[in-house]
Write a protein that holds these residues in place. Sequence first.
Motif, mmCIF file in Angstrom:
data_model
loop_
_atom_site.group_PDB
_atom_site.id
_atom_site.type_symbol
_atom_site.label_atom_id
_atom_site.label_comp_id
_atom_site.label_asym_id
_atom_site.label_seq_id
_atom_site.Cartn_x
_atom_site.Cartn_y
_atom_site.Cartn_z
ATOM 1 N N ASP A 52 0.831 -1.207 0.000
ATOM 2 C CA ASP A 52 0.000 0.000 0.000
ATOM 3 C C ASP A 52 0.864 1.256 0.000
ATOM 4 O OD1 ASP A 52 -3.124 -0.376 0.622
ATOM 5 O OD2 ASP A 52 -1.991 -2.071 1.390
ATOM 6 N N PHE A 55 2.583 1.839 -3.301
ATOM 7 C CA PHE A 55 1.616 2.375 -4.247
ATOM 8 C C PHE A 55 1.487 3.895 -4.061
ATOM 9 C CE2 PHE A 55 -2.908 1.293 -5.888
ATOM 10 C CZ PHE A 55 -2.712 2.135 -6.935
ATOM 11 N N ILE A 64 2.508 13.493 -8.497
ATOM 12 C CA ILE A 64 2.119 14.842 -8.078
ATOM 13 C C ILE A 64 3.345 15.681 -7.723
ATOM 14 C CG2 ILE A 64 0.859 16.121 -6.341
ATOM 15 C CD1 ILE A 64 -1.178 14.728 -7.704
ATOM 16 N N ASN A 138 -7.927 -6.671 3.168
ATOM 17 C CA ASN A 138 -6.783 -5.767 3.280
ATOM 18 C C ASN A 138 -6.737 -5.157 4.682
ATOM 19 O OD1 ASN A 138 -4.760 -3.942 3.003
ATOM 20 N ND2 ASN A 138 -5.504 -3.074 1.089
ATOM 21 N N THR A 141 -6.249 -1.277 4.975
ATOM 22 C CA THR A 141 -7.461 -0.466 4.826
ATOM 23 C C THR A 141 -8.290 -0.491 6.098
ATOM 24 O OG1 THR A 141 -7.518 -0.985 2.490
ATOM 25 C CG2 THR A 141 -9.542 -0.167 3.452
ATOM 26 N N PHE B 21 -9.064 3.668 -13.405
ATOM 27 C CA PHE B 21 -8.126 3.023 -12.479
ATOM 28 C C PHE B 21 -8.260 3.624 -11.078
ATOM 29 C CE2 PHE B 21 -3.673 2.665 -10.803
ATOM 30 C CZ PHE B 21 -3.743 1.312 -10.558
ATOM 31 N N VAL B 25 -9.074 1.548 -7.794
ATOM 32 C CA VAL B 25 -8.248 1.588 -6.581
ATOM 33 C C VAL B 25 -9.101 1.969 -5.386
ATOM 34 C CG1 VAL B 25 -6.378 2.858 -5.469
ATOM 35 C CG2 VAL B 25 -6.102 2.055 -7.783
ATOM 36 N N GLY B 29 -10.196 -1.158 -2.832
ATOM 37 C CA GLY B 29 -9.196 -0.985 -1.793
ATOM 38 C C GLY B 29 -9.358 -1.932 -0.627
ATOM 39 N N PRO B 33 -4.192 -3.631 -2.568
ATOM 40 C CA PRO B 33 -3.609 -2.358 -2.164
ATOM 41 C C PRO B 33 -4.393 -1.200 -2.750
ATOM 42 C CG PRO B 33 -1.922 -3.810 -2.972
ATOM 43 C CD PRO B 33 -3.211 -4.517 -3.170
ATOM 44 N N GLY B 34 -4.590 -0.195 -1.955
ATOM 45 C CA GLY B 34 -5.297 0.957 -2.460
ATOM 46 C C GLY B 34 -6.228 1.514 -1.415
ATOM 47 N N PHE B 37 -6.620 7.572 -0.271
ATOM 48 C CA PHE B 37 -5.469 8.450 -0.487
ATOM 49 C C PHE B 37 -4.882 8.245 -1.879
ATOM 50 C CE2 PHE B 37 -5.563 8.490 4.158
ATOM 51 C CZ PHE B 37 -5.403 9.837 4.401
ATOM 52 N N GLN B 38 -4.634 6.969 -2.216
ATOM 53 C CA GLN B 38 -4.041 6.690 -3.527
ATOM 54 C C GLN B 38 -5.001 7.074 -4.641
ATOM 55 O OE1 GLN B 38 -4.257 4.569 -0.984
ATOM 56 N NE2 GLN B 38 -2.531 3.175 -0.864
ATOM 57 N N VAL B 41 -5.136 10.761 -5.293
ATOM 58 C CA VAL B 41 -3.979 11.260 -6.025
ATOM 59 C C VAL B 41 -4.077 10.894 -7.501
ATOM 60 C CG1 VAL B 41 -1.508 11.013 -6.282
ATOM 61 C CG2 VAL B 41 -2.473 11.254 -4.023
ATOM 62 N N ILE B 42 -4.475 9.639 -7.795
ATOM 63 C CA ILE B 42 -4.544 9.201 -9.194
ATOM 64 C C ILE B 42 -5.625 9.984 -9.933
ATOM 65 C CG2 ILE B 42 -5.009 7.239 -10.690
ATOM 66 C CD1 ILE B 42 -3.827 5.482 -8.472
ATOM 67 N N ALA B 44 -6.634 13.000 -9.271
ATOM 68 C CA ALA B 44 -6.119 14.343 -9.527
ATOM 69 C C ALA B 44 -5.124 14.317 -10.679
ATOM 70 C CB ALA B 44 -5.461 14.906 -8.269
ATOM 71 N N VAL B 45 -4.313 13.235 -10.759
ATOM 72 C CA VAL B 45 -3.318 13.146 -11.834
ATOM 73 C C VAL B 45 -3.997 13.189 -13.195
ATOM 74 C CG1 VAL B 45 -1.767 11.531 -12.967
ATOM 75 C CG2 VAL B 45 -1.465 12.026 -10.564
ATOM 76 N N GLU B 116 -13.666 6.370 3.257
ATOM 77 C CA GLU B 116 -12.702 6.346 2.153
ATOM 78 C C GLU B 116 -13.155 7.294 1.053
ATOM 79 O OE1 GLU B 116 -9.826 4.930 1.797
ATOM 80 O OE2 GLU B 116 -9.692 3.038 2.880
ATOM 81 N N VAL B 119 -12.126 10.685 2.095
ATOM 82 C CA VAL B 119 -10.693 10.891 1.873
ATOM 83 C C VAL B 119 -10.425 11.143 0.392
ATOM 84 C CG1 VAL B 119 -8.452 9.775 1.954
ATOM 85 C CG2 VAL B 119 -9.987 9.563 3.883
ATOM 86 N N THR B 122 -11.438 14.723 -0.495
ATOM 87 C CA THR B 122 -10.504 15.718 0.036
ATOM 88 C C THR B 122 -9.198 15.718 -0.732
ATOM 89 O OG1 THR B 122 -11.383 15.463 2.237
ATOM 90 C CG2 THR B 122 -9.245 16.460 2.068
ATOM 91 N N MET B 127 -5.264 18.267 -4.060
ATOM 92 C CA MET B 127 -4.230 18.165 -5.094
ATOM 93 C C MET B 127 -4.573 19.071 -6.284
ATOM 94 S SD MET B 127 -1.926 16.338 -3.916
ATOM 95 C CE MET B 127 -1.873 15.594 -2.317
ATOM 96 N N ILE C 64 -2.357 -8.720 3.465
ATOM 97 C CA ILE C 64 -3.632 -8.783 2.763
ATOM 98 C C ILE C 64 -4.065 -10.243 2.744
ATOM 99 C CG2 ILE C 64 -4.808 -8.397 0.589
ATOM 100 C CD1 ILE C 64 -2.868 -6.147 0.034
ATOM 101 N N VAL C 91 0.983 11.212 2.108
ATOM 102 C CA VAL C 91 0.053 12.182 1.518
ATOM 103 C C VAL C 91 0.126 13.510 2.263
ATOM 104 C CG1 VAL C 91 -2.337 12.611 0.928
ATOM 105 C CG2 VAL C 91 -1.426 10.334 0.707
#
Lengths: 188, 146, 142
Positions: A52, A55, A64, A138, A141, B21, B25, B29, B33-34, B37-38, B41-42, B44-45, B116, B119, B122, B127, C64, C91
């Motif tokens: 995690d 990632f 970013i 997970n 999470t 994607f 994520v 999640g 993984p995910g 937060f991730q 960011v993705i 926003a990218v 989630e 999050v 936000t 970003m 996991i 973050v």
Amino acid sequence: MVELLVDLTLFFMLVTTAIAITYSRHLFGVVMMAGVFSLLSAMLLVSLDAVDVAFTEAAVGAGISSVLMLSTLTLTARIEKPSTRSPLIPLLVVTATGAAIIYGTLDMPSFGDPNSPAQLGAAAQYLANSPADMHIPNVVTVVLASYRGFDTLGEAAVVFTAGVGVLLLLSGLRRRRRRGDTDEKETS
Amino acid sequence: MRHHLILRVVTKALIGPIILFALYVQFHGDFSPGGGFQAGVIMAVAFILYGVIFGLNAAQSVFPTWLVHKLMALGVLIYAYTGVATLFLGYDFLDYGAFDPHHPAHGQHWGILAVEFGVLVTVTGVMMAIYYAFAERRPRISDKDW
Amino acid sequence: MFELDFILGHMNYWLFTVLMMIGLYNVVAKGNLIKKVVGLNLFQAAVFMFYISIGKVTGGTAPIFPTDMKIDPDVVYSNPLPHVLILTAIVVGIATTSLALALIVRIREEFDTIEEDEILEIETEMVRKENQACGDVMGGAT
């Protein structure tokens, strides 16, 4: 053994990148190498089982972060001026700090020790209880959003606050700047 | 970047998958993984990529600044009010068992999904806001100097 | 004390400390503010890896579970707690980095430079002028 070899290789690549960042005076290259550093550290984090985190590091550090640094470069400068001060005192400070930290690690439990204090505290309970409590595979999470939800609320608030800070610093004062330098408008 | 044809075509093809994607994520999640937060960011990218290639104005007409500023606060509020909701249901703050008293585990699923999402909102908002704030400034270095 | 087991068991801490110190060197020795921020990021990333390496269990795997939740009791999972803390820290780190960058942009607009030495020079000059003006008002010697 293979794992150790992979870790060591990645580590030396990280050190090379970090030293290259230290020596380079072209800030564009520095920012790009910081992105490389992030990706390499993401790989190292995968080998440390933190998928995690890896990632996040890859998305944030290489994505970013580079964009923000580059947009800062366009607003400021792209070459670092050579420093006139001698690097001796900083080197001394850094060596002393590093030696102190290394001295501190001598008492720490060995790498990968399943009986170290870090493994036996709350983390063991999270791993043991989360299947029954949540039915979510997970664990990261689960801990993030549920067991330590209050923490994460604080983190979200910190991210929000930082965003507000950037807005206050950069967006609020636009009008005052425009009045001063109208001559630059033609060049942009 | 008007003259970079390849970049523009590739970007147009990539933005959809990137957003998809991010959503994967976000909502997968719990199993891989995910998480918020991730995914934030993705997400926003995707918009930042659009802004970098097609210009800030194009990006801002898709994702206006006022909306970004609202989203920043909205996400934290979604998170906090999830906790307040559990309070009103007679449980502890952020104890998601409240959402399904017969099946606390199911309640946890709903609660985790909600926070989630908060999050995600936000992080995407912040970003994007940071990117807009930096990109809106007039650059001091002209394109030739690069 | 320094036999091979001990060295292998503690090497990860030392290696990450070296990385940290390279970052710290950039923060302390470099005058360029952007370089300082990049150095701070290096330092930060090294601390993250240091922290994560504490949670690693030999022979463990990522925390996991299988999707069907049929957990094999023989499988060892690494510690998820450092992962959670560092995940959010990354973050938050980028958010605070951007705050630092915003400050740098403002500094550049105010002082027209992002080199620490030049900023200091300008500031001393400003303070000197201010002091002189105050001294003149008070009727002090010039």
